[in-house]
Write a protein that holds these residues in place. Structure first.
Motif, PDB file in Angstrom:
ATOM      1  N   PHE A 390     -37.169  22.793 -56.366  1.00 40.85           N
ATOM      2  CA  PHE A 390     -35.778  22.991 -56.939  1.00 40.85           C
ATOM      3  C   PHE A 390     -35.619  21.969 -57.771  1.00 40.85           C
ATOM      4  O   PHE A 390     -35.610  21.015 -57.806  1.00 40.85           O
ATOM      5  N   ASP A 391     -35.076  22.389 -59.169  1.00 44.51           N
ATOM      6  CA  ASP A 391     -34.774  21.556 -60.232  1.00 44.51           C
ATOM      7  C   ASP A 391     -33.477  21.874 -60.877  1.00 44.51           C
ATOM      8  O   ASP A 391     -33.313  23.054 -61.633  1.00 44.51           O
ATOM      9  N   ASP A 392     -32.430  20.977 -60.561  1.00 44.34           N
ATOM     10  CA  ASP A 392     -31.059  21.222 -61.444  1.00 44.34           C
ATOM     11  C   ASP A 392     -30.772  20.000 -62.372  1.00 44.34           C
ATOM     12  O   ASP A 392     -30.725  18.918 -62.108  1.00 44.34           O
ATOM     13  N   ASP A 414     -14.057   8.571 -73.925  1.00 48.32           N
ATOM     14  CA  ASP A 414     -15.215   9.588 -74.246  1.00 48.32           C
ATOM     15  C   ASP A 414     -16.367   8.986 -73.437  1.00 48.32           C
ATOM     16  O   ASP A 414     -16.862   7.925 -73.864  1.00 48.32           O
ATOM     17  N   PHE A 415     -17.106   9.773 -72.539  1.00 51.47           N
ATOM     18  CA  PHE A 415     -18.149   9.203 -72.180  1.00 51.47           C
ATOM     19  C   PHE A 415     -19.171  10.445 -71.540  1.00 51.47           C
ATOM     20  O   PHE A 415     -18.563  11.630 -71.564  1.00 51.47           O
ATOM     21  N   THR A 416     -20.344  10.252 -71.524  1.00 49.23           N
ATOM     22  CA  THR A 416     -21.246  11.422 -71.159  1.00 49.23           C
ATOM     23  C   THR A 416     -21.965  10.803 -69.838  1.00 49.23           C
ATOM     24  O   THR A 416     -22.106   9.872 -69.409  1.00 49.23           O
ATOM     25  N   THR A 417     -22.404  12.104 -69.177  1.00 50.45           N
ATOM     26  CA  THR A 417     -23.193  11.842 -67.909  1.00 50.45           C
ATOM     27  C   THR A 417     -24.223  12.948 -67.936  1.00 50.45           C
ATOM     28  O   THR A 417     -24.083  14.259 -68.133  1.00 50.45           O
ATOM     29  N   ASP A 418     -25.427  12.310 -67.707  1.00 55.44           N
ATOM     30  CA  ASP A 418     -26.702  13.394 -67.701  1.00 55.44           C
ATOM     31  C   ASP A 418     -27.247  12.850 -66.229  1.00 55.44           C
ATOM     32  O   ASP A 418     -27.465  11.758 -65.530  1.00 55.44           O
ATOM     33  N   THR A 419     -27.424  14.188 -65.374  1.00 56.61           N
ATOM     34  CA  THR A 419     -27.817  14.046 -63.918  1.00 56.61           C
ATOM     35  C   THR A 419     -28.844  15.115 -63.678  1.00 56.61           C
ATOM     36  O   THR A 419     -29.104  16.047 -64.338  1.00 56.61           O
ATOM     37  N   GLU A 420     -29.880  14.805 -62.729  1.00 58.54           N
ATOM     38  CA  GLU A 420     -30.986  15.617 -62.344  1.00 58.54           C
ATOM     39  C   GLU A 420     -31.203  15.416 -60.939  1.00 58.54           C
ATOM     40  O   GLU A 420     -31.192  14.305 -60.530  1.00 58.54           O
ATOM     41  N   GLN A 421     -31.410  16.705 -60.249  1.00 64.42           N
ATOM     42  CA  GLN A 421     -31.950  16.572 -59.048  1.00 64.42           C
ATOM     43  C   GLN A 421     -33.214  17.583 -58.645  1.00 64.42           C
ATOM     44  O   GLN A 421     -33.420  18.626 -59.278  1.00 64.42           O
ATOM     45  N   LYS A 422     -34.298  16.734 -58.209  1.00 62.27           N
ATOM     46  CA  LYS A 422     -35.411  17.565 -57.948  1.00 62.27           C
ATOM     47  C   LYS A 422     -35.550  17.372 -56.399  1.00 62.27           C
ATOM     48  O   LYS A 422     -35.538  16.565 -55.897  1.00 62.27           O
ATOM     49  N   ILE A 423     -35.788  18.700 -55.818  1.00 60.33           N
ATOM     50  CA  ILE A 423     -36.464  18.512 -54.306  1.00 60.33           C
ATOM     51  C   ILE A 423     -37.432  19.383 -54.152  1.00 60.33           C
ATOM     52  O   ILE A 423     -37.768  20.633 -54.822  1.00 60.33           O
ATOM     53  N   ASN A 424     -38.569  19.002 -53.253  1.00 62.21           N
ATOM     54  CA  ASN A 424     -39.414  19.481 -52.799  1.00 62.21           C
ATOM     55  C   ASN A 424     -39.425  19.780 -51.250  1.00 62.21           C
ATOM     56  O   ASN A 424     -39.171  18.846 -50.565  1.00 62.21           O
TER      57      ASN A 424
END
Length: 800
Positions: A390-392, A414-424
């Motif tokens: 799973f990759d979000d 003003d601000f930015t947010t980058d997130t990522e979740q990887k599940i095995n």
């Protein structure tokens, strides 16, 4: 260890005293010239109404075997490439070998075939309800639509609940779907309902399955019983405020030793939801500042679903299956447009926020199963392996503009947010089942599951200096979980009794590591999870049942993230790596008359229940959405159910539930215990109609109403809906068209309050409740072969 073995030994010793019998029918299929017919299809039918009970194929020597058949009266027939045998009636009260079944090698034309009566719409079994969906008007929609009308299933805020619990596991053909809940909704919304044979609501899951789910929803997909190929193309259009569209295709093939199903769909989902949130922030000097936020939420996403089911018969005793289920969202956008008005302002009077986010998501799952029949008595050994990736990825840009009372600009943020979740996720399981003498059937197995999750976050540009707000600039959180499990279960039936019982042992290790604070949290826990269902049927019209279980819920991977991320300038989403597992207890007992009328009493209790709670921080004028534990949740009540076919053209299902619920949790801002209590009730009514002599026109009218109820730390006002769906088939059911309206009177808006101690807020959600739905489906392929499973009229069967 001794404490673990003793209960198991006692359970087995007790169950060995019980009597059960599941029988086997064997035989051979031959031609008129006395030649054995390989890979012919053999169908076992109910003698009373000719509905299909089971089916198999002959081996290379023309022999067949059908196992696990209860004693009773049956019909049997065989078919092969357009040729059929005569229907043979027989009675079985012991293992039976039939006389050779002879195929009539003259071609069987469609005008000699009639469609027999269908299975009951709803079947009540010892541990589950079986909802047979083939003839519903929703068959041209998607699986999510079907779940909304499934008996005993309730959908609140797009979340499934059964028996008042949202700890629900979703299975497809008995295989657990291991993805976040939001993606289960997306997956099922893109899966055609026409492929579904039935939906099983397993309210007391067997010990074979994990101990986490309060109930299981098993979506049983159709399979070709006879050889050949067929397929379909379909299209679903939904119009709310914005249009939504799904197009897809299905393909089925059955050969001598193989069976293959491939399904693909593309979904364009556009939606809009409106929220009105009012929060009364109290200050130390006694003043109250009221913040009123009007929000428009726009969603636009594209989604590809593809699934494949493959079965291969190595020989008569060995079978291999492979399944893959995939969801891919190459691009999706979400826009939150919020205007917030502030009363009693100290510097600015209102502000406007735009939250624009882009999302990409991939979920791919693979399952492999191997089954080995060990002997002719039904002993079986099976192995299962599973892997999910799973990759979000989310990219968020949040802009806020603050205004003075004269509407001049006070400032910007003003601000930015980058997130990522990887599940095995990966698991292996081995199971063994066998008759236990002549007293019943025993099943036991071992399982290991491993989970590895990594979350990363990067936030830039946030320059507001406010106490209590510490957004995470960047960080990585790793979460690993290992679960070791063993189970043993027993099922049996004797005289008027049926029993299913078992116990599961699970040992779990979890570890969460956050590089931002070099923090590490570890948990180790062991638990025993017994379950039992007992049914007593003194006659055909009377059934008594009692069942109970103990379960556990472990925190989901995204709920243990320690990051503080912003949904708007004054609202945050926060996980908690110190969340505790929740334990749940449930016991119920009921009576059913004539398989139609049921009354059931129930009691349930949960400790450390997992929830997403909303708290207002009065010091910082902040709304916090925090993953938390509820201290305790207790409910007790009674359900009344009617499931009755008034004629072969009209079926009615009615459920009324009355219960009292108490929820205890700590207020995050005061650390003082909160007790909420509410008496609630809800009703569901489903009416299914078949029209015309060939039953080619069907209609479903569904009604739902819920009184005020507790949900996490909020109390919801009453809401309800009335839905209508109609379906017409043409050209010998090759073409079908459906049309309907959901929430005809637009009563599905949901209003909730949070009013206790220093908390004082309300929220109104206005979604696209009233929807126009139109679907079209066209089937093609070797329909003549599929028609072999229908039966000619046989007058002699009425004398059985």
């Amino acid at each position: 260890m001794k404490n673990f073995i003793c209960p198991l030994f006692f359970l087995l010793s007790l169950n060995c005293l019980l009597y059960s019998q599941e029988l086997t029918v064997t035989g051979v299929v031959k031609s008129q010239e006395d030649n054995a017919i390989s890979y012919a299809n053999v169908l076992l039918l109910n003698a009373a109404d000719s509905t299909l009970i089971s089916g198999t194929s002959t081996g290379e020597d023309g022999t067949f075997k059908i196992i696990k058949i209860p004693a009773g009266n049956y019909l049997i027939k065989a078919s092969f490439i357009g040729n059929e045998s005569a229907i043979t009636a027989f009675k079985i009260d012991a293992d039976k070998e039939l006389e050779p079944i002879l195929l009539d090698e003259s071609d069987q034309r469609l005008d000699e075939v009639v469609v027999t009566s269908q299975k009951p719409r709803l079947e009540r079994k010892i541990d589950r309800l079986v909802f047979n969906v083939e003839n519903t008007a929703y068959a041209d929609g998607d699986v999510w639509d079907l779940l909304k009308i499934t008996p005993s299933v309730m959908v609140l805020n797009n979340r499934l609940t059964v028996q008042g619990s949202s700890a629900i596991g979703v299975l497809i053909n008995g295989r657990k779907i291991n993805i976040p809940y939001e993606d289960i909704v997306n997956l099922l919304s893109g899966t055609s309902a026409a492929n579904v044979l039935s939906i099983e609501i397993i309210n007391n899951p067997p010990s074979k399955y994990g101990a986490e789910d309060n109930a299981l929803i098993n979506i049983v997909m159709k399979k070709n019983i006879v050889a050949g190929y067929n397929g379909a193309i379909y299209n679903k259009y939904t119009q709310g405020i914005l249009p939504k569209h799904t197009v897809g295709t299905d393909h089925f093939f059955k050969g001598k030793k193989t069976q293959l199903s491939v399904n693909y769909s593309f979904r364009q989902d556009r939606g809009v939801t409106y929220y009105t949130d009012i929060t009364n922030f109290s200050q130390d000097n006694g003043t109250v500042s009221t913040w009123t936020a009007e929000q428009e939420y726009l969603k636009n996403q594209q989604q590809h679903n593809i699934s494949l089911f493959f079965d291969y018969d190595i020989d008569k005793k060995r079978r291999l299956s492979f399944t893959t289920i995939n969801l891919w969202q190459p691009n999706g956008s979400r826009i939150y447009d919020t205007d917030t008005d502030v009363s009693n302002p100290s510097s600015w009077s209102d502000f406007h926020t735009i939250n624009n986010s882009e999302q990409r998501k991939l979920n791919t799952s693979y399952y492999i199963d191997y089954i080995q029949d060990l002997n002719d008595k039904g002993a079986q050994l099976s192995f299962n392996g599973h892997y999910t990736f799973f990759d979000d990825k989310n990219e968020q840009d949040l802009n806020s503009t603050f205004f003075n009372t004269d509407n001049s600009v006070f400032g910007m943020n003003d601000f930015t947010t980058d997130t990522e979740q990887k599940i095995n996720l990966y698991s292996v399981q081995g199971d063994y089942e066998s008759p236990l003498g002549e007293a019943g059937r025993i099943e036991t197995g071992l399982r290991y599951a491993g989970i590895s999750s990594r979350n990363t976050i990067i936030q830039r540009g946030f320059d507001r200096d406010q106490p209590g707000v510490a957004p995470t600039d960047s960080g990585t959180f790793d979460y690993d979980e290992s679960i070791y499990a063993a189970y043993i279960s027993y099922s049996g039936k004797w005289d008027h009794w049926k029993l299913k019982s078992g116990v599961r042992a699970e040992y779990a290790e979890t570890a969460g590591t956050w590089d931002g604070g070099l923090q590490r949290n570890e948990n180790h826990n062991f638990g025993l999870f017994p379950s039992a269902s007992l049914q007593y049927s003194p006659s055909k019209k009377h059934d008594f049942k009692v069942y109970s279980f103990r379960k556990v819920s472990r925190p989901r991977y995204n709920s243990v993230n320690p990051f503080q991320t912003f949904q708007s300038t004054f609202s945050t989403i926060e996980g908690d790596p110190k969340l505790l597992p929740a334990t749940r207890y449930y016991i119920a007992g009921g009576y059913t008359f004539n398989k139609m009328y049921t009354a059931e009493l129930f009691y349930k209790k949960a400790k450390n229940g997992l929830a997403n709670l909303i708290f207002q921080n009065n010091d910082n004028n902040l709304l916090q959405f925090i993953s938390s534990n509820l201290d305790e949740n207790v409910a007790y009540g009674i359900d009344f159910t009617i499931n009755k076919s008034f004629s072969k053209f009209y079926n009615c299902y009615f459920l009324a539930s009355f219960y009292n619920e108490t929820s205890n949790f700590k207020n995050r801002t005061t650390n003082i215990e909160v007790n909420q209590q509410q008496f609630s009730w809800f009703i569901r009514n489903s009416n299914s109609f078949l029209f015309l002599n060939d039953q080619s026109l069907s209609a479903d009218i569904n009604f739902f109403y819920s009184s005020a109820l507790i949900s996490e730390n909020a109390i919801f006002d009453a809401f309800g809906a009335v839905n209508l769906m109609m379906r017409k088939t043409f050209y010998n059911k090759q073409l079908s068209v459906s049309m309907g309206i959901e929430d005809i009177f637009n009563q599905g808006n949901q209003f909730n309050t949070r009013n206790y101690q220093d908390q004082n807020g309300t929220s109104l959600k206005k979604g696209e409740n009233r929807l126009f739905v139109a679907s079209l489906r066209y089937k093609f392929g070797n329909s003549k072969m599929r028609d072999n499973k229908k039966s000619k009229r046989v007058d002699e069967r009425n004398r059985i």
